[in-house]
Scaffold this motif. Structure first.
Motif, PDB file in Angstrom:
ATOM      1  N   ALA B 137      47.796  28.270  61.995  1.00  0.00           N
ATOM      2  CA  ALA B 137      49.158  27.949  62.444  1.00  0.00           C
ATOM      3  C   ALA B 137      50.134  29.001  61.924  1.00  0.00           C
ATOM      4  N   VAL B 138      50.001  29.324  60.638  1.00  0.00           N
ATOM      5  CA  VAL B 138      50.874  30.340  60.027  1.00  0.00           C
ATOM      6  C   VAL B 138      50.696  31.681  60.744  1.00  0.00           C
ATOM      7  N   THR B 139      49.430  32.032  61.020  1.00  0.00           N
ATOM      8  CA  THR B 139      49.145  33.319  61.676  1.00  0.00           C
ATOM      9  C   THR B 139      49.734  33.343  63.084  1.00  0.00           C
ATOM     10  N   LEU B 140      49.509  32.280  63.832  1.00  0.00           N
ATOM     11  CA  LEU B 140      49.969  32.256  65.226  1.00  0.00           C
ATOM     12  C   LEU B 140      51.497  32.206  65.333  1.00  0.00           C
ATOM     13  N   PHE B 141      52.141  31.723  64.259  1.00  0.00           N
ATOM     14  CA  PHE B 141      53.612  31.733  64.283  1.00  0.00           C
ATOM     15  C   PHE B 141      54.170  33.059  63.742  1.00  0.00           C
ATOM     16  N   GLY B 142      53.291  34.077  63.738  1.00  0.00           N
ATOM     17  CA  GLY B 142      53.765  35.420  63.429  1.00  0.00           C
ATOM     18  C   GLY B 142      53.858  35.753  61.959  1.00  0.00           C
ATOM     19  N   ARG B 143      53.245  34.945  61.096  1.00  0.00           N
ATOM     20  CA  ARG B 143      53.342  35.230  59.658  1.00  0.00           C
ATOM     21  C   ARG B 143      52.120  36.013  59.144  1.00  0.00           C
ATOM     22  N   GLY B 144      51.258  36.458  60.012  1.00  0.00           N
ATOM     23  CA  GLY B 144      50.095  37.220  59.583  1.00  0.00           C
ATOM     24  C   GLY B 144      49.331  37.725  60.791  1.00  0.00           C
ATOM     25  N   ALA B 145      48.326  38.562  60.510  1.00  0.00           N
ATOM     26  CA  ALA B 145      47.563  39.156  61.612  1.00  0.00           C
ATOM     27  C   ALA B 145      46.209  38.472  61.739  1.00  0.00           C
ATOM     28  N   VAL B 146      45.752  38.408  63.016  1.00  0.00           N
ATOM     29  CA  VAL B 146      44.397  37.887  63.243  1.00  0.00           C
ATOM     30  C   VAL B 146      43.431  39.032  62.972  1.00  0.00           C
ATOM     31  N   ASP B 147      42.917  39.071  61.773  1.00  0.00           N
ATOM     32  CA  ASP B 147      42.014  40.181  61.412  1.00  0.00           C
ATOM     33  C   ASP B 147      40.632  39.636  60.993  1.00  0.00           C
ATOM     34  N   ALA B 148      39.769  40.566  60.621  1.00  0.00           N
ATOM     35  CA  ALA B 148      38.397  40.172  60.258  1.00  0.00           C
ATOM     36  C   ALA B 148      38.395  39.208  59.066  1.00  0.00           C
ATOM     37  N   GLY B 149      39.310  39.466  58.127  1.00  0.00           N
ATOM     38  CA  GLY B 149      39.390  38.608  56.934  1.00  0.00           C
ATOM     39  C   GLY B 149      39.639  37.158  57.298  1.00  0.00           C
ATOM     40  N   LEU B 150      40.556  36.955  58.240  1.00  0.00           N
ATOM     41  CA  LEU B 150      40.879  35.583  58.668  1.00  0.00           C
ATOM     42  C   LEU B 150      39.650  34.901  59.282  1.00  0.00           C
ATOM     43  N   TRP B 151      38.930  35.682  60.120  1.00  0.00           N
ATOM     44  CA  TRP B 151      37.724  35.111  60.754  1.00  0.00           C
ATOM     45  C   TRP B 151      36.667  34.766  59.704  1.00  0.00           C
ATOM     46  N   ILE B 152      36.509  35.639  58.719  1.00  0.00           N
ATOM     47  CA  ILE B 152      35.478  35.400  57.686  1.00  0.00           C
ATOM     48  C   ILE B 152      35.834  34.146  56.876  1.00  0.00           C
ATOM     49  N   VAL B 153      37.116  34.048  56.468  1.00  0.00           N
ATOM     50  CA  VAL B 153      37.538  32.879  55.678  1.00  0.00           C
ATOM     51  C   VAL B 153      37.394  31.607  56.512  1.00  0.00           C
ATOM     52  N   THR B 154      37.775  31.705  57.807  1.00  0.00           N
ATOM     53  CA  THR B 154      37.652  30.539  58.705  1.00  0.00           C
ATOM     54  C   THR B 154      36.196  30.083  58.791  1.00  0.00           C
ATOM     55  N   ALA B 155      35.300  31.054  59.008  1.00  0.00           N
ATOM     56  CA  ALA B 155      33.870  30.704  59.137  1.00  0.00           C
ATOM     57  C   ALA B 155      33.349  30.079  57.843  1.00  0.00           C
ATOM     58  N   ALA B 156      33.746  30.669  56.722  1.00  0.00           N
ATOM     59  CA  ALA B 156      33.255  30.168  55.433  1.00  0.00           C
ATOM     60  C   ALA B 156      33.760  28.746  55.169  1.00  0.00           C
ATOM     61  N   LEU B 157      35.054  28.513  55.434  1.00  0.00           N
ATOM     62  CA  LEU B 157      35.612  27.184  55.165  1.00  0.00           C
ATOM     63  C   LEU B 157      35.027  26.126  56.098  1.00  0.00           C
ATOM     64  N   LEU B 158      34.880  26.493  57.387  1.00  0.00           N
ATOM     65  CA  LEU B 158      34.325  25.509  58.340  1.00  0.00           C
ATOM     66  C   LEU B 158      32.854  25.204  58.029  1.00  0.00           C
ATOM     67  N   ALA B 159      32.120  26.245  57.617  1.00  0.00           N
ATOM     68  CA  ALA B 159      30.705  26.012  57.257  1.00  0.00           C
ATOM     69  C   ALA B 159      30.638  25.085  56.038  1.00  0.00           C
ATOM     70  N   SER B 160      31.539  25.311  55.063  1.00  0.00           N
ATOM     71  CA  SER B 160      31.564  24.455  53.870  1.00  0.00           C
ATOM     72  C   SER B 160      31.918  23.025  54.253  1.00  0.00           C
ATOM     73  N   ALA B 161      32.904  22.897  55.159  1.00  0.00           N
ATOM     74  CA  ALA B 161      33.331  21.554  55.587  1.00  0.00           C
ATOM     75  C   ALA B 161      32.191  20.831  56.293  1.00  0.00           C
ATOM     76  N   ALA B 162      31.496  21.574  57.180  1.00  0.00           N
ATOM     77  CA  ALA B 162      30.383  20.953  57.918  1.00  0.00           C
ATOM     78  C   ALA B 162      29.288  20.524  56.945  1.00  0.00           C
TER      79      ALA B 162
END
Lengths: 160, 192
Positions: B137-162
């Protein structure tokens, strides 16, 4: 002071038989026997009167076995009865008959409700009514009632 | 009074004996191992405390904060963990004092306590999912860039949640079965 080696020497076979009345699968039964022995070993220092060793040992055995059954998701009885029962008789036919009788009895004991199974296994191990009452925390008259009902159910299963 | 049925049953009951020899021999070996483990625990605790004191002394003499941290872990955290382990052992049923009904009631209480802890694992999973949602949400509202780091953190957190959710659901099923089992045992034990 009673040592755990003395307990194993005196009651080891009885502990295995008690475990077998709760657990059909051989590997799990052996694990249960080990859990029981370790529990006895840890509790031995709290034994006040060495004359009460027998009910003390069997109380721990049944309590540990009950917790083992409680942890199992299903009723005991997932596998076939132990593969290697040998009674030491020379005659193979007699051995087979003895083995069959023994297996039928153990299987029937396993099918008894827990309250009856505990009383009957202790009676089969030659404990007196007083010792059974002490081991299971029951009154002596209650032991008599449960044992009679257990025998009636066992007879029905073995004759049926 | 003679009891023919019980006498014959005793003979058949004891016909299991020969098989038992091997088990009792194994028992003696297991017990020796247990004693070795208990002795090992004691020796490890003594070594840890001695090392902690040594690190603390060296840390003070050399003015090295890393050695002081290591000493703090050995002298503070280790005793705390040992105390926690002792508490857990104390919470086991008192095998020599309890009656079978008391043992099952204890197991039932333990199952309930574990089920409450399991609900925390589900909350943990939802917190991780919420964190991912907030980051995007923060990224899409222009407060950051959609970069590789964001994807890696997203994947790691979702895998942990699952993983946390899957484990909690699997454990919850097992606890439900254990609870049903305990209730059935209580019913059987209270039968006269």
């Amino acid at each position: 002071m009673v040592s755990i080696e003395q307990v194993i020497a005196a009651y080891g076979p009885a502990l295995v038989r008690i475990a077998a009345s709760y657990e059909r699968e051989r590997a799990l039964r052996d694990d249960l026997v080990q859990e029981i022995t370790v529990a006895i070993w840890r509790a031995l220092s709290s034994l006040q009167d060495p004359a009460k060793l027998k009910p003390f040992v069997f109380r721990i055995a049944h309590n540990r076995a009950v917790s083992h059954v409680a942890r199992q998701a299903a009723r005991p009885g997932r596998a076939e009865l132990s593969e290697a029962l040998h009674d030491g008789e020379a005659d193979p036919e007699a051995r087979l008959v003895g083995k069959e009788r023994s297996e039928r009895l153990v299987e029937a004991v396993r099918r008894l409700p827990l309250a009856y199974r505990q009383v009957v296994t202790l009676a089969l191990e030659d404990l007196s009514y007083d010792d059974i009452a002490e081991a299971l925390g029951l009154s002596v008259s209650n032991v008599g009632v449960r044992l009679n009902r257990a025998k009636a159910q066992l007879k029905a299963m073995l004759d049926g | 009074m003679a009891d023919d049925f019980l006498d014959e049953a005793r003979r058949n009951w004891r016909a299991q004996d020969a098989e038992i020899e091997g088990v009792t021999a194994r028992l003696r070996r297991d017990l020796a191992f247990q004693r070795l483990m208990q002795g090992g625990e004691f020796v490890a605790a003594v070594i840890a405390v001695a090392a902690g004191v040594g690190f603390a002394w060296m840390g003070v003499v050399q003015g090295d904060a890393r050695l002081i941290v290591a000493a703090a872990v050995l002298l503070v955290l280790l005793p705390l963990l040992t105390w926690a382990a002792w508490r857990v052992r104390r919470q086991e049923p008192r095998w020599a004092e309890d009656e079978p009904v008391g043992v099952v009631e204890h197991m039932l209480a333990r199952v309930e306590a574990t089920r409450r802890l399991m609900s925390l694992a589900l909350w943990q999973a939802w917190t991780l999912v919420g964190t991912v949602a907030a980051m995007w949400a923060v990224t899409l509202f222009g407060r950051g860039a959609v970069d590789a780091g964001l994807w890696i953190v997203t994947a790691a957190l979702l895998a942990s949640a699952a993983a946390a959710a899957g484990w909690a659901v699997w454990r919850e099923r097992g606890l439900k079965r254990e609870r049903a089992n305990c209730e059935r045992l209580l019913e059987e034990l209270r039968r006269d």
